[in-house]
Design a protein around this motif. Structure first.
Motif, PDB file in Angstrom:
ATOM      1  N   ALA A  16      44.555  37.128  28.152  1.00 19.26           N
ATOM      2  CA  ALA A  16      43.918  35.775  28.182  1.00 19.26           C
ATOM      3  C   ALA A  16      42.386  36.103  27.638  1.00 19.26           C
ATOM      4  CB  ALA A  16      43.870  35.262  29.651  1.00 19.26           C
ATOM      5  N   SER A  17      41.433  34.925  27.790  1.00 25.17           N
ATOM      6  CA  SER A  17      40.296  35.294  27.542  1.00 25.17           C
ATOM      7  C   SER A  17      39.368  34.443  28.202  1.00 25.17           C
ATOM      8  CB  SER A  17      39.886  34.880  25.884  1.00 25.17           C
ATOM      9  OG  SER A  17      40.187  33.490  25.601  1.00 25.17           O
ATOM     10  N   LEU A  18      37.852  34.801  28.447  1.00 25.06           N
ATOM     11  CA  LEU A  18      36.928  34.107  29.110  1.00 25.06           C
ATOM     12  C   LEU A  18      36.404  33.139  28.119  1.00 25.06           C
ATOM     13  CD1 LEU A  18      34.942  36.643  31.196  1.00 25.06           C
ATOM     14  CD2 LEU A  18      37.117  35.309  31.792  1.00 25.06           C
ATOM     15  N   ALA A  19      36.332  31.707  28.436  1.00 25.81           N
ATOM     16  CA  ALA A  19      35.707  30.558  27.653  1.00 25.81           C
ATOM     17  C   ALA A  19      35.044  29.936  28.578  1.00 25.81           C
ATOM     18  CB  ALA A  19      36.958  30.008  27.205  1.00 25.81           C
ATOM     19  N   ARG A  20      34.037  28.989  27.758  1.00 23.47           N
ATOM     20  CA  ARG A  20      33.309  27.960  28.279  1.00 23.47           C
ATOM     21  C   ARG A  20      34.065  26.659  28.105  1.00 23.47           C
ATOM     22  NH1 ARG A  20      28.972  30.259  30.108  1.00 23.47           N
ATOM     23  NH2 ARG A  20      27.949  32.074  28.747  1.00 23.47           N
ATOM     24  N   SER A  21      34.256  25.871  29.391  1.00 24.80           N
ATOM     25  CA  SER A  21      34.851  24.706  29.325  1.00 24.80           C
ATOM     26  C   SER A  21      34.326  23.638  30.270  1.00 24.80           C
ATOM     27  CB  SER A  21      36.436  24.862  29.474  1.00 24.80           C
ATOM     28  OG  SER A  21      36.813  23.661  29.444  1.00 24.80           O
ATOM     29  N   GLY A  22      34.140  22.212  29.953  1.00 28.26           N
ATOM     30  CA  GLY A  22      33.678  21.319  31.044  1.00 28.26           C
ATOM     31  C   GLY A  22      32.277  21.302  31.177  1.00 28.26           C
ATOM     32  N   GLY A  23      31.645  20.419  31.854  1.00 31.71           N
ATOM     33  CA  GLY A  23      30.553  20.054  31.996  1.00 31.71           C
ATOM     34  C   GLY A  23      29.577  21.274  32.634  1.00 31.71           C
ATOM     35  N   CYS A  28      35.564  30.322  32.313  1.00 33.60           N
ATOM     36  CA  CYS A  28      36.867  30.180  33.197  1.00 33.60           C
ATOM     37  C   CYS A  28      37.871  31.133  32.136  1.00 33.60           C
ATOM     38  CB  CYS A  28      37.257  28.650  33.065  1.00 33.60           C
ATOM     39  SG  CYS A  28      37.504  28.002  31.430  1.00 33.60           S
ATOM     40  N   VAL A  29      39.131  31.065  32.844  1.00 36.22           N
ATOM     41  CA  VAL A  29      40.212  31.961  32.075  1.00 36.22           C
ATOM     42  C   VAL A  29      40.965  30.836  31.179  1.00 36.22           C
ATOM     43  CG1 VAL A  29      42.065  33.460  32.425  1.00 36.22           C
ATOM     44  CG2 VAL A  29      40.067  33.683  33.617  1.00 36.22           C
ATOM     45  N   ARG A  30      41.184  31.102  29.772  1.00 30.76           N
ATOM     46  CA  ARG A  30      41.702  30.290  28.889  1.00 30.76           C
ATOM     47  C   ARG A  30      43.075  31.146  28.888  1.00 30.76           C
ATOM     48  NH1 ARG A  30      39.126  29.640  23.853  1.00 30.76           N
ATOM     49  NH2 ARG A  30      38.306  27.724  24.650  1.00 30.76           N
ATOM     50  N   VAL A  31      44.536  30.503  29.433  1.00 30.45           N
ATOM     51  CA  VAL A  31      45.522  31.053  29.049  1.00 30.45           C
ATOM     52  C   VAL A  31      46.241  30.683  27.922  1.00 30.45           C
ATOM     53  CG1 VAL A  31      47.663  31.104  30.568  1.00 30.45           C
ATOM     54  CG2 VAL A  31      45.478  30.802  31.723  1.00 30.45           C
ATOM     55  N   PRO A  32      47.000  31.575  27.234  1.00 28.84           N
ATOM     56  CA  PRO A  32      47.732  31.520  26.185  1.00 28.84           C
ATOM     57  C   PRO A  32      48.673  30.579  26.358  1.00 28.84           C
ATOM     58  CG  PRO A  32      47.480  33.851  26.654  1.00 28.84           C
ATOM     59  CD  PRO A  32      46.974  33.106  27.697  1.00 28.84           C
ATOM     60  N   ASN A  33      49.138  29.855  25.282  1.00 28.79           N
ATOM     61  CA  ASN A  33      50.120  28.745  25.447  1.00 28.79           C
ATOM     62  C   ASN A  33      51.625  29.602  25.559  1.00 28.79           C
ATOM     63  OD1 ASN A  33      51.059  29.447  22.636  1.00 28.79           O
ATOM     64  ND2 ASN A  33      49.806  27.837  21.985  1.00 28.79           N
ATOM     65  N   ASP A  34      52.646  29.194  25.769  1.00 25.86           N
ATOM     66  CA  ASP A  34      53.895  29.535  26.113  1.00 25.86           C
ATOM     67  C   ASP A  34      54.409  30.285  24.955  1.00 25.86           C
ATOM     68  OD1 ASP A  34      53.774  29.061  28.830  1.00 25.86           O
ATOM     69  OD2 ASP A  34      55.225  27.440  28.803  1.00 25.86           O
ATOM     70  N   LEU A  78      44.038  26.508  31.675  1.00 23.41           N
ATOM     71  CA  LEU A  78      42.661  27.107  32.037  1.00 23.41           C
ATOM     72  C   LEU A  78      42.954  27.051  33.546  1.00 23.41           C
ATOM     73  CD1 LEU A  78      39.811  24.539  30.459  1.00 23.41           C
ATOM     74  CD2 LEU A  78      40.899  26.880  29.503  1.00 23.41           C
ATOM     75  N   LEU A  79      42.147  28.396  34.017  1.00 22.84           N
ATOM     76  CA  LEU A  79      41.919  28.592  35.166  1.00 22.84           C
ATOM     77  C   LEU A  79      40.484  28.697  35.541  1.00 22.84           C
ATOM     78  CD1 LEU A  79      44.337  31.626  35.792  1.00 22.84           C
ATOM     79  CD2 LEU A  79      44.878  29.286  36.674  1.00 22.84           C
ATOM     80  N   HIS A 106      31.435  41.527  36.909  1.00 22.90           N
ATOM     81  CA  HIS A 106      31.838  42.494  35.879  1.00 22.90           C
ATOM     82  C   HIS A 106      31.037  42.079  34.813  1.00 22.90           C
ATOM     83  CE1 HIS A 106      35.384  43.002  38.531  1.00 22.90           C
ATOM     84  NE2 HIS A 106      35.638  44.253  37.942  1.00 22.90           N
ATOM     85  N   GLY A 107      30.241  41.323  34.794  1.00 22.40           N
ATOM     86  CA  GLY A 107      29.253  41.184  33.604  1.00 22.40           C
ATOM     87  C   GLY A 107      30.279  40.333  32.529  1.00 22.40           C
ATOM     88  N   GLY A 108      31.149  39.692  32.862  1.00 23.63           N
ATOM     89  CA  GLY A 108      31.672  38.912  31.878  1.00 23.63           C
ATOM     90  C   GLY A 108      31.392  38.302  30.998  1.00 23.63           C
ATOM     91  N   GLU A 109      31.689  37.880  29.708  1.00 21.65           N
ATOM     92  CA  GLU A 109      31.088  36.894  28.852  1.00 21.65           C
ATOM     93  C   GLU A 109      32.014  36.153  27.935  1.00 21.65           C
ATOM     94  OE1 GLU A 109      28.422  39.198  26.183  1.00 21.65           O
ATOM     95  OE2 GLU A 109      27.345  40.145  27.923  1.00 21.65           O
ATOM     96  N   GLU A 110      31.592  35.213  27.445  1.00 21.58           N
ATOM     97  CA  GLU A 110      32.198  34.116  26.549  1.00 21.58           C
ATOM     98  C   GLU A 110      33.334  35.012  25.403  1.00 21.58           C
ATOM     99  OE1 GLU A 110      32.663  29.822  24.336  1.00 21.58           O
ATOM    100  OE2 GLU A 110      30.467  31.035  24.728  1.00 21.58           O
ATOM    101  N   GLY A 111      34.290  35.201  25.354  1.00 23.83           N
ATOM    102  CA  GLY A 111      35.496  35.738  24.495  1.00 23.83           C
ATOM    103  C   GLY A 111      35.782  37.078  24.972  1.00 23.83           C
ATOM    104  N   ASP A 112      35.308  37.248  26.179  1.00 22.98           N
ATOM    105  CA  ASP A 112      36.093  38.846  26.570  1.00 22.98           C
ATOM    106  C   ASP A 112      37.361  38.370  26.979  1.00 22.98           C
ATOM    107  OD1 ASP A 112      33.420  39.859  26.547  1.00 22.98           O
ATOM    108  OD2 ASP A 112      33.226  40.085  28.604  1.00 22.98           O
TER     109      ASP A 112
END
Length: 155
Positions: A16-23, A28-34, A78-79, A106-112
């Motif tokens: 999965a990946s870290l992504a920015r979403s929402g206001g 957040c965590v972007r979960v792959p589709n099925d 998303l989570l 963990h110092g996570g960044e967008e796209g990680d």
């Protein structure tokens, strides 16, 4: 409750990946589709996450189990948070968001890339960064719907 290491053959790990979403633009965590998941996993039992928007799932992070709501934005699941109980997961304005704390720690960044370990499809997942190994306390078992419960009572 059985303990299962993240590298056990019974645990399917999905990228999965870290992504920015929402206001708030918080990560957040972007979960792959099925379809993406099915192409990556060998196990017929875990051919999808079996979670759709609005579902509440258990999410284990750093050996602590929290509750998360699966959301949908832009056609992706998303989570956005992990909370201490189901009530907080349903109304995330209250309480500490353990997912944001974990990402920050963990110092996570967008796209990680992060790994979403499928412990019980539709019910329980683990989250970790690649290269990390953890042990999960897993309560496995099917989630019963109200109709299943009613059928059991009727005999």
């Amino acid at each position: 409750m059985p303990r299962v290491p993240s590298d056990d053959e019974s645990v399917a790990s999905v990228r999965a990946s870290l992504a920015r979403s929402g206001g708030t633009r918080r990560l957040c965590v972007r979960v792959p589709n099925d379809e993406e998941i099915a192409s990556k996993l060998d196990s017929g039992e875990c051919d999808s996450l079996r979670s759709s928007a609005g579902d509440l799932v258990r999410l284990t992070i750093d050996r602590e189990t929290y509750h998360a709501r699966v959301e949908r934005a832009g056609g992706r699941r998303l989570l956005r948070g992990a909370f201490d109980n189901k009530r907080l997961a349903r109304t995330p304005g209250e309480g500490s968001n353990r997912l944001h704390e974990w990402i920050d720690d963990h110092g996570g960044e967008e796209g990680d890339v992060v790994l979403l370990d499928v412990l019980a499809p539709g019910d329980a997942y683990g989250l970790r960064f690649p290269g990390e190994r953890t042990v999960y306390d897993v309560r496995r078992g099917p989630r019963s719907s109200l109709s299943d419960i009613a059928n059991d009572l009727d005999g």
